[in-house]
Design a protein around this motif. Structure first.
Motif, PDB file in Angstrom:
ATOM      1  N   ILE A  37      -9.856  -8.614  -9.211  1.00 31.64           N
ATOM      2  CA  ILE A  37      -8.437  -8.876  -8.963  1.00 31.64           C
ATOM      3  C   ILE A  37      -8.032  -8.514  -7.543  1.00 31.64           C
ATOM      4  O   ILE A  37      -7.381  -9.294  -6.846  1.00 31.64           O
ATOM      5  CB  ILE A  37      -7.577  -8.099  -9.981  1.00 31.64           C
ATOM      6  CG1 ILE A  37      -7.746  -8.687 -11.377  1.00 31.64           C
ATOM      7  CG2 ILE A  37      -6.103  -8.141  -9.574  1.00 31.64           C
ATOM      8  CD1 ILE A  37      -6.947  -7.961 -12.439  1.00 31.64           C
ATOM      9  N   HIS A  38      -8.443  -7.350  -7.078  1.00 33.99           N
ATOM     10  CA  HIS A  38      -7.997  -6.877  -5.773  1.00 33.99           C
ATOM     11  C   HIS A  38      -8.878  -7.377  -4.629  1.00 33.99           C
ATOM     12  O   HIS A  38      -8.660  -6.984  -3.483  1.00 33.99           O
ATOM     13  CB  HIS A  38      -7.948  -5.350  -5.749  1.00 33.99           C
ATOM     14  CG  HIS A  38      -6.915  -4.781  -6.667  1.00 33.99           C
ATOM     15  ND1 HIS A  38      -5.562  -4.997  -6.499  1.00 33.99           N
ATOM     16  CD2 HIS A  38      -7.022  -4.020  -7.793  1.00 33.99           C
ATOM     17  CE1 HIS A  38      -4.891  -4.383  -7.452  1.00 33.99           C
ATOM     18  NE2 HIS A  38      -5.742  -3.781  -8.254  1.00 33.99           N
ATOM     19  N   THR A  51      -6.950  -4.694   0.575  1.00 39.15           N
ATOM     20  CA  THR A  51      -7.325  -3.328   0.932  1.00 39.15           C
ATOM     21  C   THR A  51      -6.400  -2.303   0.290  1.00 39.15           C
ATOM     22  O   THR A  51      -6.845  -1.247  -0.184  1.00 39.15           O
ATOM     23  CB  THR A  51      -7.308  -3.160   2.464  1.00 39.15           C
ATOM     24  OG1 THR A  51      -8.176  -4.130   3.058  1.00 39.15           O
ATOM     25  CG2 THR A  51      -7.765  -1.758   2.853  1.00 39.15           C
ATOM     26  N   LEU A  52      -5.120  -2.611   0.232  1.00 38.58           N
ATOM     27  CA  LEU A  52      -4.145  -1.674  -0.324  1.00 38.58           C
ATOM     28  C   LEU A  52      -3.993  -1.791  -1.837  1.00 38.58           C
ATOM     29  O   LEU A  52      -3.223  -1.027  -2.435  1.00 38.58           O
ATOM     30  CB  LEU A  52      -2.782  -1.893   0.347  1.00 38.58           C
ATOM     31  CG  LEU A  52      -2.725  -1.674   1.862  1.00 38.58           C
ATOM     32  CD1 LEU A  52      -1.322  -1.925   2.386  1.00 38.58           C
ATOM     33  CD2 LEU A  52      -3.182  -0.269   2.227  1.00 38.58           C
ATOM     34  N   HIS A  53      -4.703  -2.748  -2.461  1.00 38.66           N
ATOM     35  CA  HIS A  53      -4.636  -2.948  -3.917  1.00 38.66           C
ATOM     36  C   HIS A  53      -3.179  -3.053  -4.384  1.00 38.66           C
ATOM     37  O   HIS A  53      -2.743  -2.322  -5.271  1.00 38.66           O
ATOM     38  CB  HIS A  53      -5.336  -1.802  -4.651  1.00 38.66           C
ATOM     39  CG  HIS A  53      -6.818  -1.831  -4.484  1.00 38.66           C
ATOM     40  ND1 HIS A  53      -7.664  -1.119  -5.283  1.00 38.66           N
ATOM     41  CD2 HIS A  53      -7.614  -2.488  -3.610  1.00 38.66           C
ATOM     42  CE1 HIS A  53      -8.921  -1.327  -4.906  1.00 38.66           C
ATOM     43  NE2 HIS A  53      -8.908  -2.161  -3.889  1.00 38.66           N
ATOM     44  N   LYS A 108       4.878  -6.089  -7.587  1.00 41.39           N
ATOM     45  CA  LYS A 108       6.096  -5.646  -6.905  1.00 41.39           C
ATOM     46  C   LYS A 108       5.822  -5.351  -5.433  1.00 41.39           C
ATOM     47  O   LYS A 108       6.628  -5.695  -4.561  1.00 41.39           O
ATOM     48  CB  LYS A 108       6.667  -4.411  -7.598  1.00 41.39           C
ATOM     49  CG  LYS A 108       7.298  -4.692  -8.948  1.00 41.39           C
ATOM     50  CD  LYS A 108       8.152  -3.533  -9.430  1.00 41.39           C
ATOM     51  CE  LYS A 108       7.303  -2.318  -9.751  1.00 41.39           C
ATOM     52  NZ  LYS A 108       8.119  -1.238 -10.355  1.00 41.39           N
ATOM     53  N   ALA A 109       4.690  -4.735  -5.150  1.00 43.51           N
ATOM     54  CA  ALA A 109       4.346  -4.445  -3.762  1.00 43.51           C
ATOM     55  C   ALA A 109       4.109  -5.737  -2.974  1.00 43.51           C
ATOM     56  O   ALA A 109       4.476  -5.832  -1.793  1.00 43.51           O
ATOM     57  CB  ALA A 109       3.107  -3.559  -3.708  1.00 43.51           C
ATOM     58  N   LEU A 110       3.507  -6.721  -3.621  1.00 41.72           N
ATOM     59  CA  LEU A 110       3.285  -8.006  -2.955  1.00 41.72           C
ATOM     60  C   LEU A 110       4.609  -8.659  -2.573  1.00 41.72           C
ATOM     61  O   LEU A 110       4.753  -9.193  -1.464  1.00 41.72           O
ATOM     62  CB  LEU A 110       2.483  -8.937  -3.870  1.00 41.72           C
ATOM     63  CG  LEU A 110       1.004  -8.607  -4.070  1.00 41.72           C
ATOM     64  CD1 LEU A 110       0.407  -9.488  -5.157  1.00 41.72           C
ATOM     65  CD2 LEU A 110       0.235  -8.778  -2.771  1.00 41.72           C
ATOM     66  N   MET A 111       5.578  -8.627  -3.463  1.00 39.08           N
ATOM     67  CA  MET A 111       6.873  -9.248  -3.162  1.00 39.08           C
ATOM     68  C   MET A 111       7.624  -8.467  -2.089  1.00 39.08           C
ATOM     69  O   MET A 111       8.311  -9.060  -1.253  1.00 39.08           O
ATOM     70  CB  MET A 111       7.689  -9.376  -4.447  1.00 39.08           C
ATOM     71  CG  MET A 111       7.190 -10.491  -5.355  1.00 39.08           C
ATOM     72  SD  MET A 111       8.203 -10.766  -6.822  1.00 39.08           S
ATOM     73  CE  MET A 111       7.471  -9.583  -7.949  1.00 39.08           C
TER      74      MET A 111
END
Length: 705
Positions: free
Chosen positions: A248-249, A434-436, A440-443
Motif C-alpha cells: 500500500i505505501h 516515504t511518510l506512509h 486524511k494526510a494525503l488530502m
C-alpha cells in the motif's frame, strides 16, 4: 470467536498448500537441460486452483469467491515458457517496458499538439475547425473510459497493455501518413522577399493544397481517436496493475514514476520538434519565406519523428505480452493488504459484480453515490488546468512576452519548464510513500501544495516586459499614421500585404511589420545576416554602414526589449508547476483507497470521465479563447477566414493565464477540503468497525453456519 477465527485461518492458507507441489514441480523442471517448456505451468496452477474452489463450494459464498486471487503464472510468450526468463517476472521489469511505452505516448502527444498548431497557423482554419481538431483524443477516451475500466479490470491487464502498445504505434503512423504521402506539397509563398515595390503583384488569398488538408484532417482525427483509447488502457488499468503488485505505501513511488514518464516524453517532444517550428518573428505563414526552399525536408522530419516513436512503442509489444496475469509476489501482497482494515470499515462492501451492462451501470451508480470520490475527481480536474495551460499557452506567452522566436520559446518550455511537471509527479509519489500517509494526510498534502502553487502564481503576474514599439500597432509612424493601421503615407505606394509577417527592427529602435511596411526597397545578405536599405519610413536613429559603405536602415528580427526578467520568470513558473503537480499522485492514491478493491479500476475510469468533461475538453478551448482575446493585430486578408494573429497584448495575456489557473487552483482546494471534511465525518461515524476487515467478517459469518 476463537472457533470462528480457527475456521478462517485454514481457508486462507489453502491456496498456499496448493502452490507448494507446484513449486516443487517447477524446481524439478529447472534441472532439466531443456530451456523450452511447451505446456505452461500457469495452466496447471489454474486447474489446481479450480479444483480447490469446487471442493470449497459448499463453504464459500459466491460474493467472496475470488478465482483471480492466485493467477501468478510463468513469464512466457503464449505456450512458450523459458525457465531462465522467470527472473524477469517482476514488477520492476514490467515497469521498465511500461514506462517506455508511456514515454513514447508522451512524445506522440507533444508532437501531435505542435504539429496541429503549425497546421492551424499555415492553413487558416475556420473557428469550428480550429476548436474541434485537437478534441478527438479527449472525446474518444471519454467514451471508452468506463468500459475499459470495468471489463479490463476483470481481465488480463498485461494483455490489455500489450494491445495499448500496438495502438500507440499505429496511432503514431496515422499521424505520419499525411507528411509521408504528400511528396508534391508546395509552399504557398510565391515571392522571394517582401520589400517595397510599386509594381508588385500580391496574391492575398493563397489557396492551400486540398489533398494535404483532407489527408491531415482524416489522419489526425483517426490517430487521436486511437491514442485516446490507448491512453485509457495505460492510465487506468496500468495503475490498477501496479497497485495490485506492490504494498500500500509503495504504490505512490511507482505511480509517480509512471506519471513522470509521460511528462518526460511530452517535454522531449518539444525539444525534438522545436527546430521544425518556424518562429513568429520572420515568418510569413506556417513556412517562412527564407525557408520555403526546404519544404521537403520539413515534411520529412515530421513523418520520421512519428515513425520513430511508432517503432519505440512497438518494441514493447513482445516483452509486455510475456507477463502473466499477476507477477511474482502479488498473492502475498494481496494477503497482507487483506489484513489491513479499510478506512470506512463496514461502509464499503467489496462486492463482486458480473460483466453485464446492467451490473456496469449498477457499479457506476454505487460510485456516483460516493461524495468523496466525486469531490476528489473534481479536485483533480481543477488542478490539471495548470498543466493544460503550460502546454497550450506557455510557449506562445514566452514568445510574445520576451520577444523570442517560436523555436526558442518552445525549447524553453520543453527543456526548462515542463520537466517541472515530471519532477513534481515523482517527488509527490516519493514523499507520500516515504511518510506512509493516511487518506486524511494525503488530502491535507493536496491542499497545502495547491496553496503554495497559488502563491507562486501571484508573483508571476508581476514579471512582464514593456511592449516593444511596433509601427501601426502601438506606434503611429512618428505621428504620420494611425494606431491599428499598418499603412501610412510613407509606405502607401508599396502595395504591402499583412499576410506576410517578417518583423524588422529599424535604426530608430521601432519594429516594423515587414520590410515592405517600413518602405525598404533594397536588401543585402551580409555575413551576419540580412540588412535592409532605403527605408522611407525610417528617418531617425543612428546610422551604420556595411562593408561597401551603404547605410543600413533595418535588420531582421524584433528590437531588443532590454528586458532581463526571463530567468526570474522561469524560476517562478518552474516552482508553480512543480507544486501544482505534486498533488496528482496523492489524489490518485486517495481515490484508490476510498473504494473497494473490485471498484478501483472503475473509480479511476469515472475519474477520467470527470477529468475529460471539466478539464481536458474545455481547457484547451478556454485557453485558445483567452489567446484570441489578447490579440492586438490580426491578418484580415484571407478570403473571409480568420487570419493569423501577429501581435498580442502582453499584460492581458499575463492576467488571463494567471487568472484562469488561479481560479482553478482555488476550486481544487475547495473540493479537496469538502472531501476531507466528509472523510472525517464518515470515518468517525464508522470508527467502531475500523479494526475488523470486511472480508474476514464475511468468512466468519459463513463459518458459523
Amino acid at each position: 470467536m476463537p472457533d470462528a477465527l480457527a475456521e478462517v485461518e485454514p481457508k486462507a492458507a489453502q491456496p498456499q498448500v496448493a502452490e507448494n507441489p507446484l513449486e516443487t514441480e517447477q524446481a524439478k523442471r529447472k534441472k532439466k537441460p531443456k530451456l523450452m517448456k511447451i505446456f505452461p505451468t500457469s495452466l496447471i496452477k489454474f486447474h489446481t486452483f479450480q479444483n480447490k474452489e469446487k471442493g470449497q463450494a459448499g463453504a464459500t459464498s459466491p460474493i467472496t469467491k475470488k478465482p483471480k486471487e492466485n493467477l501468478e503464472g510463468p513469464c512466457g510468450l503464449g505456450c512458450i515458457v523459458i525457465s531462465r526468463c522467470q527472473r524477469f517476472n517482476k514488477l520492476h521489469c514490467f515497469l521498465v517496458f511500461y514506462g517506455l511505452l508511456i514515454t513514447s505516448q508522451g512524445i506522440v502527444f507533444g508532437l501531435k499538439e505542435l504539429s496541429i498548431d503549425t497546421f492551424e497557423e499555415g492553413n487558416h482554419l475556420k473557428d469550428v475547425e480550429d476548436l474541434l481538431l485537437p478534441l478527438p483524443y479527449d472525446i474518444s477516451s471519454f467514451l471508452v473510459a468506463v468500459f475499459i475500466a470495468y471489463y479490463g479490470g476483470k481481465g488480463n491487464i498485461p494483455r490489455w497493455v500489450t494491445f495499448a502498445s500496438f495502438l500507440v504505434g499505429f496511432g503514431s503512423l496515422l499521424f505520419a501518413y499525411p507528411y509521408f504521402t504528400e511528396g508534391d506539397f508546395k509552399a504557398n509563398v510565391d515571392i522571394e522577399e517582401d520589400i517595397c515595390q510599386e509594381m508588385k503583384t500580391v496574391q492575398a488569398c493563397r489557396k492551400t493544397v486540398p489533398s494535404f488538408h483532407v489527408k491531415y484532417f482524416v489522419s489526425f482525427i483517426l490517430g487521436q481517436t486511437v491514442q485516446g483509447v490507448a491512453a485509457m488502457i495505460l492510465y487506468i488499468l496500468g495503475i490498477v496493475f501496479i497497485d495490485n503488485s506492490v504494498a500500500i505505501h509503495s504504490a505512490g513511488i511507482y505511480i509517480g514514476i509512471m506519471e513522470a514518464s509521460f511528462v518526460f516524453g511530452y517535454s522531449l517532444s518539444y525539444g525534438i520538434a522545436a527546430p521544425l517550428l518556424k518562429g513568429t518573428k520572420n515568418r510569413t505563414s506556417a513556412i517562412s519565406v527564407e525557408d520555403s526552399y526546404d519544404i521537403q525536408s520539413w515534411l520529412q522530419h515530421w513523418w520520421i519523428y512519428f515513425g520513430m516513436v511508432s517503432l519505440i512503442a512497438w518494441s514493447t509489444l513482445i516483452p509486455l505480452s510475456c507477463f502473466p496475469h499477476s507477477v511474482q509476489g502479488t498473492a502475498k501482497i494481496k494477503a497482507e493488504k487483506l489484513k489491513q482494515p479499510h478506512p470506512f470499515g463496514g461502509q464499503i462492501k467489496d462486492k463482486e459484480f458480473e460483466t453485464s451492462i446492467k451490473d456496469l451501470f449498477a457499479t457506476i451508480w454505487v460510485l456516483l453515490k460516493n461524495p468523496i470520490l466525486i469531490c476528489l475527481a473534481l479536485a483533480k480536474a481543477s488542478g490539471s488546468f495548470v498543466f493544460i495551460g503550460a502546454s497550450e499557452y506557455l510557449p506562445l506567452y514566452i514568445e510574445n512576452q520576451f520577444s523570442l522566436t517560436r523555436s526558442i520559446a518552445t525549447k524553453i518550455a520543453g527543456f526548462v519548464l515542463l520537466p517541472a511537471g515530471g519532477l513534481g509527479e515523482l517527488l509527490g509519489g516519493i514523499i507520500v510513500s516515504t511518510l506512509h500517509m493516511s487518506c486524511k494526510a494525503l488530502m491535507r498534502f493536496i491542499m497545502v501544495t495547491s496553496a503554495v502553487s497559488l502563491m507562486f502564481f501571484g508573483f508571476v503576474i508581476f514579471i512582464n516586459c514593456a511592449p516593444v514599439p511596433l509601427a501601426g500597432i502601438n506606434e503611429d509612424y512618428s505621428g504620420t499614421g494611425q494606431l491599428g493601421n499598418l499603412t501610412a503615407p510613407c509606405n502607401s505606394h508599396c502595395r504591402c500585404s499583412s499576410s506576410f509577417y517578417s518583423v524588422i527592427c529599424g535604426r530608430d529602435n521601432i519594429g516594423y511589420f515587414s520590410p515592405c511596411f517600413a518602405g525598404c526597397t533594397l536588401f543585402k545578405t551580409l555575413n551576419d545576416g540580412k540588412a535592409y536599405y532605403n527605408c522611407s519610413c525610417i528617418q531617425e536613429g543612428l546610422t551604420t554602414s556595411d562593408e561597401q559603405g551603404d547605410f543600413i536602415d533595418a535588420r531582421p528580427g524584433a528590437c531588443n526589449t532590454k528586458c532581463y526578467k526571463l530567468p526570474l520568470f522561469i524560476a517562478f513558473i518552474f516552482s508553480t508547476i512543480l507544486f501544482s503537480v505534486l498533488s496528482n499522485t496523492p489524489c490518485t492514491l486517495t481515490i484508490l483507497r476510498i473504494v473497494s478493491d473490485n471498484q478501483r479500476s472503475l473509480a479511476l475510469g469515472l475519474t477520467y470521465v470527470i477529468l475529460r468533461i471539466f478539464a481536458t475538453i474545455p481547457g484547451p478551448i478556454l485557453f485558445k479563447l483567452a489567446r484570441d482575446s489578447s490579440c492586438l493585430f490580426r491578418e484580415t486578408e484571407h478570403c473571409k477566414r480568420k487570419g493569423n494573429c501577429w501581435s498580442y497584448d502582453k499584460k492581458k495575456m499575463a492576467y488571463l493565464m494567471v487568472g484562469i489557473c488561479s481560479v482553478c487552483k482555488v476550486f481544487a482546494i475547495f473540493f479537496t477540503a469538502i472531501a476531507y471534511c466528509l472523510y472525517k465525518y464518515i470515518s468517525k461515524r464508522d470508527g467502531d468497525s475500523l479494526h475488523i476487515p470486511v472480508k474476514s467478517l464475511k468468512v466468519k459469518k459463513k463459518g458459523k453456519k
